[in-house]
Design an enzyme around this catalytic site. Structure first.
Site, PDB file in Angstrom:
ATOM      1  N   HIS A  33       0.982   1.063 -12.971  1.00 27.50           N
ATOM      2  CA  HIS A  33       1.463  -0.030 -13.289  1.00 27.50           C
ATOM      3  C   HIS A  33       2.819   0.044 -13.937  1.00 27.50           C
ATOM      4  CE1 HIS A  33       1.755  -4.425 -15.815  1.00 27.50           C
ATOM      5  NE2 HIS A  33       3.294  -3.700 -16.185  1.00 27.50           N
TER       6      HIS A  33
ATOM      7  N   ASN B 205      -5.500   2.121 -13.294  1.00 30.45           N
ATOM      8  CA  ASN B 205      -4.808   0.960 -12.660  1.00 30.45           C
ATOM      9  C   ASN B 205      -3.745   2.009 -12.746  1.00 30.45           C
ATOM     10  OD1 ASN B 205      -3.477  -1.088 -11.988  1.00 30.45           O
ATOM     11  ND2 ASN B 205      -2.944  -1.491 -13.685  1.00 30.45           N
TER      12      ASN B 205
ATOM     13  N   ASN C 117       1.261   3.072  -3.151  1.00 30.17           N
ATOM     14  CA  ASN C 117       0.877   3.750  -3.703  1.00 30.17           C
ATOM     15  C   ASN C 117      -0.740   4.680  -2.746  1.00 30.17           C
ATOM     16  OD1 ASN C 117       1.505   4.044  -6.313  1.00 30.17           O
ATOM     17  ND2 ASN C 117       2.295   1.807  -6.125  1.00 30.17           N
TER      18      ASN C 117
ATOM     19  N   MET D 151      -4.445  -7.204  -6.542  1.00 34.53           N
ATOM     20  CA  MET D 151      -3.586  -8.628  -7.128  1.00 34.53           C
ATOM     21  C   MET D 151      -4.763  -9.351  -8.057  1.00 34.53           C
ATOM     22  SD  MET D 151      -0.662  -7.904  -7.511  1.00 34.53           S
ATOM     23  CE  MET D 151       0.152  -8.822  -8.087  1.00 34.53           C
ATOM     24  N   ARG D 152      -5.747  -9.069  -8.460  1.00 33.25           N
ATOM     25  CA  ARG D 152      -7.169  -9.273  -9.155  1.00 33.25           C
ATOM     26  C   ARG D 152      -7.470  -9.491 -10.936  1.00 33.25           C
ATOM     27  NH1 ARG D 152      -9.650 -13.040  -6.251  1.00 33.25           N
ATOM     28  NH2 ARG D 152      -8.450 -12.813  -4.534  1.00 33.25           N
TER      29      ARG D 152
ATOM     30  N   GLY E 258       0.305  -1.363  -0.194  1.00 32.99           N
ATOM     31  CA  GLY E 258      -0.090   0.248   0.376  1.00 32.99           C
ATOM     32  C   GLY E 258       0.738   1.115   0.273  1.00 32.99           C
TER      33      GLY E 258
HETATM   34  C1  GRF Z   1       3.029  -1.359  -7.610  1.00 29.03           C
HETATM   35  O1  GRF Z   1       4.288  -1.107  -8.101  1.00 29.03           O
HETATM   36  C2  GRF Z   1       1.910  -0.969  -8.870  1.00 29.03           C
HETATM   37  O2  GRF Z   1       2.007   0.146  -9.509  1.00 29.03           O
HETATM   38  C3  GRF Z   1       1.794  -2.957  -9.108  1.00 29.03           C
HETATM   39  O3  GRF Z   1       1.574  -2.832  -7.844  1.00 29.03           O
HETATM   40  C4  GRF Z   1       2.578  -2.563  -7.263  1.00 29.03           C
HETATM   41  C5  GRF Z   1       1.809  -1.865  -5.911  1.00 29.03           C
HETATM   42  O4  GRF Z   1       2.903  -1.579  -4.320  1.00 29.03           O
HETATM   43  N1  GRF Z   1       0.274  -2.424  -9.517  1.00 29.03           N
HETATM   44  P1  GRF Z   1       2.141  -1.109  -2.874  1.00 29.03           P
HETATM   45  O5  GRF Z   1       1.255  -1.692  -2.282  1.00 29.03           O
HETATM   46  O6  GRF Z   1       0.872   0.028  -3.412  1.00 29.03           O
HETATM   47  O7  GRF Z   1       3.284  -0.297  -2.712  1.00 29.03           O
END
Ligand code: GRF
Length: 202
Positions: free
Chosen positions: A109, A107, A14, A90-91, A12
């Site tokens: 990436h 999203n 982000n 992750m789904r 988490g």
């Molecule tokens: C990030 O690298 C994002 O780009 C990818 O999953 C990761 C999530 O990281 N989709 P976090 O849980 O926000 O630390």
């Protein structure tokens, strides 16, 4: 102000960047809900610490993916969510879910799509020895790691980079880019044209 929900499964960072931008008053949205499909996601702790409503929804409690998603949708409606922000969720969302929030799910990436789709994008780019990689924020469509681009940033792979140093720079860029992309989507009018989202001048 628009209401957003963030979907998470893991650390988490982000989500944290989004919370911090809101606290600083830079990102002007209401973070009304965090949803995790993983009970032990540290992201849930981050949400609770920030006093944001956080729900763990166990997919195994439902007899089908559609029932699981219907429950999520019910929660989104309850909180009047305008935008769904996937941050390490992750789904894969079904076409049914995507259609319910068309052009209202985004999203992030950690690679320059369409290169390096999937869950190991940073490692894959590093091992492929490409000269540059980056970060993309995109609207979610029915295909995985695919959809109209909202924002992107490039990260050069340096000669003495290790996977860890590259990961650090990519994550740093993610944390700058994602709040800005959310601001864009929630404050500006846009049209989706092919694989690009075109934002009207604010
Ligand atoms: C990030 O690298 C994002 O780009 C990818 O999953 C990761 C999530 O990281 N989709 P976090 O849980 O926000 O630390």
């Amino acid at each position: 102000m628009k209401n957003i929900a963030v979907f998470v499964s893991g650390n988490g960072t982000n989500l944290q960047a989004i919370i911090d931008s809101i606290k600083k008053g830079v990102l002007k949205v209401n973070l009304v809900l965090v949803i995790s499909d993983n009970k032990s996601a540290f992201a849930l702790e981050r949400a609770r610490k920030a006093q944001v409503k956080a729900l763990y929804i166990n997919p195994k409690d439902f007899s089908s993916k559609q029932d699981f998603e219907k429950d999520i949708l019910k929660n989104l409606e309850k909180e009047k969510v305008d935008l769904v922000v996937l941050a390490g969720f992750m789904r894969i969302l079904s076409p049914y879910f995507v259609a319910s929030y068309k052009n209202r799910i985004i999203n992030i990436h950690p690679a320059l799509l369409p290169a390096f789709k999937g869950a190991h994008a940073i490692k894959d780019a590093f091992e492929a020895k490409v000269r540059e990689t980056g970060v993309i924020v995109h609207f979610v469509d029915e295909e995985v790691d695919h959809g109209p681009i909202i924002a992107q940033g490039i990260v050069k792979i340096l000669k003495d980079d290790t996977l860890e140093s590259l990961e650090d720079r990519i994550h740093k860029l993610e944390h700058e880019l994602y709040p800005k992309a959310i601001e864009l989507v929630t404050t500006r009018q846009f049209e989706v044209k092919g694989d690009k989202a075109v934002f009207k001048r604010g």
